[in-house]
Design an enzyme around this catalytic site. Structure first.
Site, PDB file in Angstrom:
ATOM      1  N   LYS A   1       0.840  -1.301   0.317  1.00 54.38           N
ATOM      2  CA  LYS A   1      -0.067   0.175  -0.506  1.00 54.38           C
ATOM      3  C   LYS A   1       0.803   1.369  -0.058  1.00 54.38           C
ATOM      4  O   LYS A   1       0.375   2.124  -0.934  1.00 54.38           O
ATOM      5  CB  LYS A   1      -1.111  -0.207   1.166  1.00 54.38           C
TER       6      LYS A   1
ATOM      7  N   GLN B   1      -5.056  -1.862   9.245  1.00 53.72           N
ATOM      8  CA  GLN B   1      -4.446  -3.014   8.681  1.00 53.72           C
ATOM      9  C   GLN B   1      -5.027  -4.092  10.076  1.00 53.72           C
ATOM     10  O   GLN B   1      -4.254  -4.239  10.945  1.00 53.72           O
ATOM     11  CB  GLN B   1      -2.797  -3.654   8.458  1.00 53.72           C
TER      12      GLN B   1
ATOM     13  N   ASP C   1     -11.206   2.784   3.430  1.00 58.08           N
ATOM     14  CA  ASP C   1     -11.514   1.195   2.864  1.00 58.08           C
ATOM     15  C   ASP C   1     -13.174   1.266   3.140  1.00 58.08           C
ATOM     16  O   ASP C   1     -13.576   0.036   2.584  1.00 58.08           O
ATOM     17  CB  ASP C   1     -10.930   0.485   4.515  1.00 58.08           C
TER      18      ASP C   1
END
Ligand code: NDP
Length: 288
Positions: free
Chosen positions: A53, A97, A120
């Site tokens: 990422k 995460q 997200d």
């Protein structure tokens, strides 16, 4: 014999478009979008995801902020970091995460991230916006799947769409995005009585289960678009999808490989969400 959908190439093109749009934003406003990624603990797989990422951020021209916290981090410490990043006018996206080490509450973390920075798209507010069909942010993996379907030129409208899997991060939002494009959507799960009978009706089939080779060629309608979200690591360390690629490609019209299908799209969509979040915040005069 199916046409293979090249997710790697499609994702690279999307990242290139984002890079150009980002360069224009920076040139016109002087503001550089920023994504903050929080990694708690030392899970090696999570560390690889975070690194990928970060790399994608650098490639498209974002600022990549990384916060590595020890596994012993308390909920209060994690909450405090999220609060700081929520209040930071120079941060557009916040990503924690998952999975988190034991003792930390994932739901609480997802609720704490400000919806406008929830790149997200896991916050219930953004999930609700997806249901209403009017959100700024899109769920990354399901949106990546839609891009792959679009790349085939097959219209979703009026088609029988079957999603196998009903998780909050893939199956459910996937069904909403297909519905939004006027697909006739059926969602299957572990209690579905006759999975093959349903999947054989699908013009567009999305498998998001996490069981290697669950969907075999005889479960697929000839000519169907087959998108394989599953990632399963075999005993030999090799990655395979939920679709038995060898038998499915003989029947399907279009099919994604694993790896090289949905996986690269998820990160590309994360970059897109970060740019959209930055643009939305700037439009409200919030970008520093
Ligand atoms: P979950 O484990 O949260 O959900 C799996 C779903 O599959 C559940 O709804 C479950 O049903 C259903 N299911 C399980 N067994 C069967 C069966 N035999 N027949 C039909 N349905 C079944 O997984 P996720 O949605 O998080 O992920 C799914 C897969 O996608 C995983 O392999 C994951 O690694 C991968 N993934 C890939 C991403 C990418 O970027 N490529 C991103 C995210 C996930 P029930 O609800 O009844 O238990």
């Amino acid at each position: 014999m199916a046409t293979i959908i090249d997710g790697k190439a499609i994702a690279a093109q999307i990242r290139q478009n984002i890079k150009e749009e980002t360069a224009q934003l920076i040139a016109s406003t002087g503001y550089t979008p920023a994504l903050a990624v929080i990694l708690v603990g030392d899970d090696p797989a999570s560390a690889v995801y975070v690194r990928n990422k970060q790399r994608a951020c650098e490639e498209v021209g974002f600022r990549a902020l990384e916060y590595r916290l020890p596994a012993a981090t308390t909920q209060q410490e994690l909450d405090a970091l999220i609060d700081t990043l929520n209040a930071d006018g120079a941060v557009d996206g916040i990503l924690v995460q998952l999975p988190l080490p034991r003792g930390l509450d994932e739901q609480r973390v997802l609720l704490r991230i400000s919806p406008e920075k929830d790149v997200d798209c896991f916050h219930p507010y953004n999930v609700g916006r997806v249901m209403c069909g009017d959100g700024v942010l899109a769920p990354c993996t399901p949106m990546g799947v839609m891009e792959l379907i679009h790349s085939t030129g097959v219209s979703v409208s009026g088609k029988e769409c079957v999603v196998v899997g009903r998780s909050n991060i893939v199956g459910k939002p996937q069904s909403m995005l297909l519905l939004r494009e006027n697909g006739t959507v059926t969602v299957c799960h572990s209690k579905t009585a006759d999975l093959a009978e349903v999947t054989r009706r699908a013009d567009i089939l999305v498998a998001a289960v996490g069981r290697a080779g669950l969907i075999t060629g005889d479960m697929i309608k000839p000519g169907a678009v087959v998108i394989d979200v599953g990632i399963n690591r075999g005993a030999d360390g090799k990655l395979t999808g939920d679709v038995d690629f060898a038998s499915a490609k003989e029947v399907a019209g279009y099919i994604t490989p694993v790896p090289g299908g949905v996986g690269p799209m998820t990160i590309a969509m994360l970059m897109q969400n970060t740019l959209r979040a930055a643009q939305a915040r700037m439009a409200e005069g919030k970008g520093e």
